[in-house]
Write a protein that holds these residues in place. Structure first.
Motif, short mmCIF file in Angstrom:
data_model
loop_
_atom_site.label_atom_id
_atom_site.label_comp_id
_atom_site.label_asym_id
_atom_site.label_seq_id
_atom_site.Cartn_x
_atom_site.Cartn_y
_atom_site.Cartn_z
N TYR A 52 -1.00 6.90 3.70
CA TYR A 52 -2.07 6.01 3.28
C TYR A 52 -3.17 6.88 2.69
O TYR A 52 -3.26 8.07 3.01
CB TYR A 52 -2.60 5.18 4.46
N LEU A 58 1.70 3.16 2.06
CA LEU A 58 0.72 2.09 2.25
C LEU A 58 -0.45 2.16 1.28
O LEU A 58 -1.44 1.45 1.43
CB LEU A 58 0.21 2.10 3.69
N ASP A 111 -0.72 0.98 -1.63
CA ASP A 111 -0.98 -0.30 -2.32
C ASP A 111 -1.85 -1.24 -1.49
O ASP A 111 -2.56 -2.07 -2.04
CB ASP A 111 0.33 -0.98 -2.72
N LYS A 112 -1.83 -1.10 -0.18
CA LYS A 112 -2.65 -1.96 0.68
C LYS A 112 -4.12 -1.54 0.69
O LYS A 112 -4.96 -2.23 1.26
CB LYS A 112 -2.10 -1.97 2.11
N GLN A 126 -5.76 -0.85 -2.22
CA GLN A 126 -6.26 -1.06 -3.57
C GLN A 126 -7.33 -2.15 -3.55
O GLN A 126 -7.16 -3.17 -2.90
CB GLN A 126 -5.13 -1.47 -4.51
N SER A 127 -8.40 -1.92 -4.25
CA SER A 127 -9.48 -2.90 -4.34
C SER A 127 -10.31 -2.62 -5.58
O SER A 127 -10.49 -1.46 -5.95
CB SER A 127 -10.36 -2.82 -3.09
N ASN A 176 -13.19 -0.87 6.07
CA ASN A 176 -11.93 -0.51 6.73
C ASN A 176 -11.90 0.87 7.39
O ASN A 176 -10.93 1.19 8.08
CB ASN A 176 -10.78 -0.61 5.71
N LEU A 219 -5.10 -3.81 9.50
CA LEU A 219 -4.43 -3.79 8.20
C LEU A 219 -3.18 -2.90 8.26
O LEU A 219 -2.09 -3.32 7.85
CB LEU A 219 -5.39 -3.29 7.12
N ASP A 221 -0.41 -4.39 10.71
CA ASP A 221 0.32 -5.51 10.12
C ASP A 221 1.34 -5.05 9.08
O ASP A 221 2.45 -5.59 9.00
CB ASP A 221 -0.66 -6.50 9.48
N GLU A 222 1.00 -4.05 8.30
CA GLU A 222 1.92 -3.54 7.28
C GLU A 222 3.08 -2.75 7.89
O GLU A 222 4.21 -2.86 7.45
CB GLU A 222 1.17 -2.69 6.26
N LYS A 280 5.74 -4.97 9.26
CA LYS A 280 6.57 -5.56 8.20
C LYS A 280 7.61 -4.57 7.67
O LYS A 280 8.68 -4.98 7.24
CB LYS A 280 5.70 -6.01 7.03
N LYS A 281 7.28 -3.29 7.65
CA LYS A 281 8.07 -2.33 6.91
C LYS A 281 8.98 -1.44 7.77
O LYS A 281 9.79 -0.70 7.23
CB LYS A 281 7.16 -1.45 6.06
#
Length: 112
Positions: free
Chosen positions: A39, A70, A72-73, A75-76, A86, A101, A104-105, A108-109
């Motif tokens: 990340y 991670l 992509d999570k 990006q803003s 964050n 955040l 949760d990712e 999923k992965k």
């Protein structure tokens, strides 16, 4: 981007490659599954530094290590606001919202 500073980064990446190889070899020897999860740090978010993604993807492919990216999570369009929301102020560690955040990712992965 500063080429002189980047030389220091390359040395650190080389050392990281060496020690991560040893770690993942030991885990494999002990039949323990593991993943390499990356990340961005706040400065990478702020300046759009994506160099490390390619490096760790190539490393993981070469060593046959499960890789989770991670970036992509994080990006803003409002990078400063996102960082303050964050991360712990002045730190590279996540605050409560950032931890959720990431959690949760990862759920999923990764197969548990």
């Amino acid at each position: 981007f500063n080429n002189k500073k980047f030389e220091e980064v390359k040395e650190g990446l080389s050392q990281s490659n060496e020690y991560l190889t040893k770690l993942f070899d030991l885990l494999k020897e002990k039949n323990i599954s593991a993943s390499l999860i990356i990340y961005p740090w706040p400065s990478q978010i702020l300046y759009g530094d994506e160099f490390h993604q390619k490096h760790w993807l190539n490393f993981s492919n070469e060593k046959k290590i499960n890789f989770v990216n991670l970036f992509d999570k994080f990006q803003s369009k409002q990078t400063r606001k996102f960082i303050f929301e964050n991360f712990i102020y002045g730190d590279v560690h996540w605050n409560e919202k950032g931890t959720k955040l990431i959690f949760d990712e990862i759920i999923k992965k990764i197969d548990f």
